[in-house]
Design an enzyme around this catalytic site. Structure first.
Site, mmCIF file in Angstrom:
data_model
loop_
_atom_site.group_PDB
_atom_site.id
_atom_site.type_symbol
_atom_site.label_atom_id
_atom_site.label_comp_id
_atom_site.label_asym_id
_atom_site.label_seq_id
_atom_site.Cartn_x
_atom_site.Cartn_y
_atom_site.Cartn_z
ATOM 1 N N HIS A 175 46.249 0.167 12.072
ATOM 2 C CA HIS A 175 44.802 0.271 12.259
ATOM 3 C C HIS A 175 44.034 -0.226 11.038
ATOM 4 O O HIS A 175 42.869 0.142 10.841
ATOM 5 C CB HIS A 175 44.385 1.713 12.577
ATOM 6 C CG HIS A 175 45.102 2.304 13.748
ATOM 7 N ND1 HIS A 175 44.758 2.038 15.052
ATOM 8 C CD2 HIS A 175 46.179 3.139 13.798
ATOM 9 C CE1 HIS A 175 45.576 2.687 15.863
ATOM 10 N NE2 HIS A 175 46.460 3.344 15.132
ATOM 11 N N SER A 300 37.645 -26.045 -0.838
ATOM 12 C CA SER A 300 36.267 -25.820 -0.420
ATOM 13 C C SER A 300 35.421 -26.939 -0.996
ATOM 14 O O SER A 300 35.648 -27.393 -2.114
ATOM 15 C CB SER A 300 35.772 -24.458 -0.925
ATOM 16 O OG SER A 300 34.366 -24.351 -0.787
#
Length: 492
Positions: A175, A300
């Site tokens: 989770h 990037s």
């Protein structure tokens, strides 16, 4: 007005599979392109002629010589750029692609000893007799020769990395929250095991085929040569092509086997998608370092420090596209109105994009994996910052002692919950808690020696359960066998 790209020669690709990503998916062109479809049709047509004449199915027609069989088989083998253009020119006249294949073959028989037998080409066949067998050969070839080997290589990459990292402890995140530790290798082995299981399922999907006429009744066959055992001739021909005979069809082979195959491929893709998202997450957590050389020259355009996990992101997107296409193929191909409609014709022409996006994703995941270095120190720091995960170990030992009658072991879950839920617990606090529990000395020493990095159960040994040997190499039967020119078995 801007120049129209539609007028540029050679034509500019409309889809990225034929443009930007051409190199990664190029092997599929030999199997799932329009040219490959016509070559497969040529195989079916010429092999049908060989089959009928080698078995003396049609009375009073002679058998073929070895040279004549070689001539017929050379037609699809020599189908090249010129042949593709010639077929296209014929199709512009016939406005029918399969009829154009028939005429293409007959042209090559002109001036040869086979010219008097030219009308045997496509005899008793409806177009779908040729198409269903051609598509079966194409799909089987694409899966056997391209897609399945690529999947095997990816499974092998995962298995190797799993074994290399079998003992590297890692914090689990059920989770998304800190949970019972595992090892990196065990988690990778889970994916390799899942993918290997899907690969093994594929062997149960046999490529089906039929050759039984306009409505599947052998009507033209039977009225022309009533003495022949047409079901046996049909069965033996389909199996000769390396396919599985479907004895009951309408005008079309029902495509159920294709739907089954695409469902398995789509499911495999969803497991791969799960792998890609997990690897992306592990990278974001710092568990892997990416080598810039393996990912590309620029991370990037504005942030020079970045190395983006683009291979896994690319794989995610392509698996979503592939899965959607495979699902559509599965849903659409199993339905045909009454004895025939043409919805499958245009649908099957999209098998290439469906498999292509899947193959592209597999390629990118492999490239992504190859550009990673494991950062065991980062995993160790993460483990050391989460001592609360030992709460499960402590309360489980307390429960075991409690049911064995050891006093003072009441409410173990609640006591650990009070200590650990919503709190960060360091090693010293956990050890102090253990010392105050009144545990028997053996259990206390065992728990005091435990750390998040050593609380991995049998994770390392579980990697030994991974078996990626003997993965299937084929959807089913072998390639087209040689036919002896003097073969007369099974005469009508």
């Amino acid at each position: 007005m801007p120049h129209s790209f539609a007028d540029i020669t050679p034509p500019i690709a409309l889809t990225p599979l034929d443009g930007r990503y051409r190199a990664q998916v190029a092997p599929l062109v030999d199997h799932l392109s329009e040219a490959a479809l016509n070559r497969a049709r040529l195989v079916v047509e010429t092999e049908w002629m060989i089959h009928l004449l080698s078995r003396s199915v049609i009375p009073q027609l002679r058998a073929l010589t070895a040279d004549e069989i070689a001539l017929l088989r050379s037609i699809p083998e020599e189908f090249d750029a010129d042949g593709i253009a010639e077929h296209a020119a014929i199709e512009r006249e016939t406005v029918h692609d399969v009829k154009a294949v028939e005429y293409y073959i007959k042209r090559r028989l002109q001036g040869t000893s086979l010219e008097p037998l030219a009308e045997v080409v496509h005899i008793y066949c409806t177009s779908e007799d040729v198409n269903n067998l051609a598509y079966a050969l194409m799909i089987k070839g694409a899966v056997d020769d391209v897609w399945l080997p690529a999947l095997h290589e990816l499974i092998g990459d995962l298995a190797s990395l799993a074994r290399e990292t079998a003992s590297v402890p890692m914090l689990s995140r059920t989770h998304g929250q800190a949970a019972t530790p595992t090892t990196l290798g065990k988690e990778l082995a889970v994916f390799a095991h899942r993918l290997a299981r899907q690969a093994r399922r594929l062997v149960h999907t046999h490529a089906l085929g039929k050759i039984n006429g306009a409505t599947g009744t052998y009507a033209a066959h039977q009225v022309s040569v009533p003495t022949a055992d047409w079901q046996e001739i049909s069965r033996s021909f389909v199996e000769h092509l390396g396919l599985t005979w479907n004895p009951l069809t309408t005008q079309i082979e029902s495509h159920d086997w294709q739907a089954e195959l695409y469902a398995d491929m789509a499911r495999t893709g969803r497991i791969l998608h799960n792998l890609a998202t997990d690897m992306w997450t592990y990278i974001s957590l710092g568990y892997f370092r990416q080598r810039l050389s393996a990912q590309g020259g620029t991370g990037s355009s504005t942030m020079p420090h970045k190395v983006n996990p683009i291979r896994f992101e690319n794989a995610e997107a392509n698996l979503e596209i592939s899965g959607a296409l495979l699902d559509v193929l599965s849903q659409t191909l199993v339905t045909s109105r009454l004895q025939r409609d043409l919805t499958d014709s245009t649908t099957q022409r999209n098998i290439g994009p469906a498999v292509g996006h899947s193959l592209l994703a597999i390629s990118n995941i492999r490239k992504g994996l190859s550009g990673l270095d494991v950062d065991a120190d980062a995993m160790a720091r993460d483990l050391d910052a989460n001592w609360e995960v030992l709460g499960e170990a402590v309360q489980s030992v307390m429960r075991t002692l409690g049911v064995q009658g050891t006093p003072g072991m009441e409410n173990p879950y609640e006591r650990l919950k009070e200590l650990t839920r919503g709190h960060r617990v360091d090693g010293e606090a956990m050890r102090d808690f253990i010392r105050d529990l009144g545990l028997p000395s053996a259990e206390q020493e065992r728990l005091l020696a435990l750390t998040p990095a050593t609380y991995i159960g049998l994770a390392e040994q579980l990697v030994d359960q991974l078996d990626v040997s003997e993965l299937p190499v084929s959807l089913g039967a072998p390639r087209i066998p040689e036919v002896s020119p003097t073969s007369r078995e099974g005469q009508a």
